[in-house]
Design an enzyme around this catalytic site. Structure first.
Site, PDB file in Angstrom:
ATOM      1  N   CYS A 141       0.634  -1.340  -0.101  1.00  0.00           N
ATOM      2  CA  CYS A 141      -0.098  -0.011  -0.130  1.00  0.00           C
ATOM      3  C   CYS A 141       0.917   1.003   0.081  1.00  0.00           C
ATOM      4  CB  CYS A 141      -1.077  -0.009   1.480  1.00  0.00           C
ATOM      5  SG  CYS A 141      -2.547   1.009   0.858  1.00  0.00           S
ATOM      6  N   HIS A 190      -3.690  -5.178   0.807  1.00  0.00           N
ATOM      7  CA  HIS A 190      -2.704  -5.621   2.143  1.00  0.00           C
ATOM      8  C   HIS A 190      -3.806  -6.608   2.049  1.00  0.00           C
ATOM      9  CE1 HIS A 190      -2.417  -1.472   4.352  1.00  0.00           C
ATOM     10  NE2 HIS A 190      -3.062  -0.960   3.708  1.00  0.00           N
ATOM     11  N   GLU A 209      -1.860  -8.710   3.477  1.00  0.00           N
ATOM     12  CA  GLU A 209      -1.885  -9.597   5.251  1.00  0.00           C
ATOM     13  C   GLU A 209      -3.323  -9.890   6.148  1.00  0.00           C
ATOM     14  OE1 GLU A 209      -2.419  -5.052   5.973  1.00  0.00           O
ATOM     15  OE2 GLU A 209      -1.127  -6.331   4.633  1.00  0.00           O
TER      16      GLU A 209
END
Length: 250
Positions: A115, A223, A225
């Site tokens: 990001c 994102h 994660e």
């Protein structure tokens, strides 16, 4: 037992509140947990913009650098005036992350950027950013699906991306199309020399980049994660990065 690679992550400023808290640094816990699950030792890097020697000493102990999401990059870093639509920057973070990227290049450390991290990576190599996609690219789809009280999930999948065939990213994700979350209002405008686009949103916004010199440099605009529990391909982004870091030092 083999030595686990050490991955550095730069923190972000949490300003002081007079009478309540002193100046602090912060970092999302999810990044730490996902990197640890991928086999790394996460190393949280403080913001000391006036102490480049200490930052360099930290870099000497790292096997890879992970750039996280966060606040907007200061437009002065890419030679633009700050527009009203641009968020409040974190000058100390910009300074330390740019320094760490230079140190990583000099030490041939793998870099994975998420990001804001991908945006900072582009700026570090001479690229520019849209300060606000919605106002500067009116035809763009909605990219700023930030969590709210009524929609708190950071794992909300909002659009697909098309991955460039033959890229490092395609090899990791295992396909030409992926579904991603989207929590950004800025994006790459002018791509920096030394980077190649490796994924696009349906509106043409660059969603991923990688280095062109053979070193392990990967950036993604979403994102991953937050998606590792639902999508094995997103876990592979972290394991591939950690595996690359594991090969940098004996």
């Amino acid at each position: 037992m083999s030595r686990r690679p050490v991955i550095g992550m730069i923190m972000q400023t949490l300003p002081a509140i007079p009478g309540e808290r002193p100046p602090c640094w912060l970092l999302g816990q999810r990044y730490v947990h996902v990197l640890k699950a991928a086999g790394a030792v996460p190393w949280v890097v403080p913001l000391m913009p006036d102490d480049p020697e200490t930052t360099a000493e930290i870099a000497d102990r790292l096997d890879g650098v992970f750039l996280t999401g966060g606040v907007d990059v200061d437009p002065s870093r890419y030679r633009e005036d700050r527009l009203p639509v641009c968020g409040t920057p974190d000058p100390a973070r910009d300074t330390v992350e740019l320094a760490m990227l230079n140190l990583a290049r000099g030490r041939d450390l793998p870099v994975f950027a998420v990001c804001r991290g991908m945006q900072l990576l582009n700026v570090s190599l001479g690229g520019t950013l849209y300060q606000d996609v919605a106002s500067q690219v009116p035809a763009a789809l909605k990219h700023d699906y930030f969590p709210t009280a009524t929609q708190p999930s950071r794992a909300l999948v909002t659009h697909d991306i098309t991955v460039t065939a033959g890229s490092r990213l395609a090899g990791v994700l295992g396909g030409g199309v992926a579904s991603v979350n989207s929590m950004h209002h800025q994006a790459i405008k002018d791509l920096a020399p030394g980077l190649a686009p490796t994924a696009y949103a349906p509106d043409g916004i660059i969603e991923a980049v990688e280095g062109t010199n053979g070193r392990y440099v990967v950036g993604v605009q979403w994102h991953p994660e937050e998606l590792t529990d639902e999508q094995p391909a997103m876990r592979r982004l972290f394991t591939a990065f950690v595996e690359a870091a594991n090969g940098t030092k004996a």
